[in-house]
Design an enzyme around this catalytic site. Sequence first.
Site, PDB file in Angstrom:
ATOM      1  N   HIS A  44      49.042  42.070  40.940  1.00  0.00           N
ATOM      2  CA  HIS A  44      47.606  42.030  41.226  1.00  0.00           C
ATOM      3  C   HIS A  44      47.326  42.135  42.729  1.00  0.00           C
ATOM      4  O   HIS A  44      46.191  42.373  43.124  1.00  0.00           O
ATOM      5  CB  HIS A  44      47.016  40.727  40.681  1.00  0.00           C
ATOM      6  CG  HIS A  44      45.758  40.889  39.885  1.00  0.00           C
ATOM      7  ND1 HIS A  44      45.276  42.099  39.422  1.00  0.00           N
ATOM      8  CD2 HIS A  44      44.862  39.971  39.444  1.00  0.00           C
ATOM      9  CE1 HIS A  44      44.160  41.918  38.750  1.00  0.00           C
ATOM     10  NE2 HIS A  44      43.881  40.636  38.746  1.00  0.00           N
ATOM     11  N   ASN A  89      38.420  38.070  40.862  1.00  0.00           N
ATOM     12  CA  ASN A  89      37.219  38.216  40.033  1.00  0.00           C
ATOM     13  C   ASN A  89      35.910  38.173  40.815  1.00  0.00           C
ATOM     14  O   ASN A  89      34.866  38.538  40.282  1.00  0.00           O
ATOM     15  CB  ASN A  89      37.191  37.136  38.948  1.00  0.00           C
ATOM     16  CG  ASN A  89      38.341  37.290  37.972  1.00  0.00           C
ATOM     17  OD1 ASN A  89      39.139  38.217  38.063  1.00  0.00           O
ATOM     18  ND2 ASN A  89      38.422  36.373  37.038  1.00  0.00           N
ATOM     19  N   ASP A 117      45.222  47.344  42.104  1.00  0.00           N
ATOM     20  CA  ASP A 117      46.220  47.590  41.072  1.00  0.00           C
ATOM     21  C   ASP A 117      45.566  48.204  39.837  1.00  0.00           C
ATOM     22  O   ASP A 117      44.415  47.920  39.526  1.00  0.00           O
ATOM     23  CB  ASP A 117      46.911  46.277  40.694  1.00  0.00           C
ATOM     24  CG  ASP A 117      45.933  45.227  40.201  1.00  0.00           C
ATOM     25  OD1 ASP A 117      45.973  44.922  38.996  1.00  0.00           O
ATOM     26  OD2 ASP A 117      45.135  44.719  41.002  1.00  0.00           O
ATOM     27  N   ASN A 161      38.656  43.268  36.789  1.00  0.00           N
ATOM     28  CA  ASN A 161      37.599  42.321  37.168  1.00  0.00           C
ATOM     29  C   ASN A 161      37.183  42.421  38.634  1.00  0.00           C
ATOM     30  O   ASN A 161      36.031  42.175  38.968  1.00  0.00           O
ATOM     31  CB  ASN A 161      38.021  40.893  36.820  1.00  0.00           C
ATOM     32  CG  ASN A 161      38.018  40.663  35.321  1.00  0.00           C
ATOM     33  OD1 ASN A 161      37.254  41.276  34.593  1.00  0.00           O
ATOM     34  ND2 ASN A 161      38.896  39.798  34.856  1.00  0.00           N
TER      35      ASN A 161
END
Length: 190
Positions: free
Chosen positions: A19, A66, A91, A112
């Site tokens: 991530h 997020n 990513d 997100n």
Amino acid sequence: MKWIVGLGNPGSEYEATRHNAGFMVIDELARRWQTNVGQSKCKALIGEARVGGTKVALLKPMTYMNLSGESVRAFMDYYKARLEDAIIVYDDLDTETGRIRLRYQGSAGGHNGIKSIIQHTGTQTFNRVRMGISRPQPGFRIVDYVLSPFAKAEQPDVRKMVEEASDAIEYSLTHPFEETMAKFNARQNA
């Protein structure tokens, strides 16, 4: 001013995870341009460099993935920065590990961080560099997968991917993004 936003999660426990591929590119650009991404502003760590006469800001949002759009919006408002001068690096599960894909618009595709940026900017049109992390094996939860580190066998491909993404971003500083997209997407298919 051009600005590059690498998406990721703050904290050493997330440092080498899939991530954080966006943060990896920001770190590589900071190394190349000999700048420090350490100033805390706009809910991000920021570094500034002058690259071939162009002022460039590097951002690592510290909001967690997020909420990445909060940092992007804060930067836009504070610096009166234009979204068309930004490149978002993140990513992507739908791109093979070790490959990059450049785009200038599209949906969040379940990401997100991108969803948050679309929500806070009101548009799906912005320059992106998608960093391939592939999809996990069946039965592996997506959240666990994206928060896991790259496997040792993947490291050479990841290093090459970070370098290729950094090359594309450097090229985009002196060429239109459409031209950059054509050149670097074609390389991925060669």
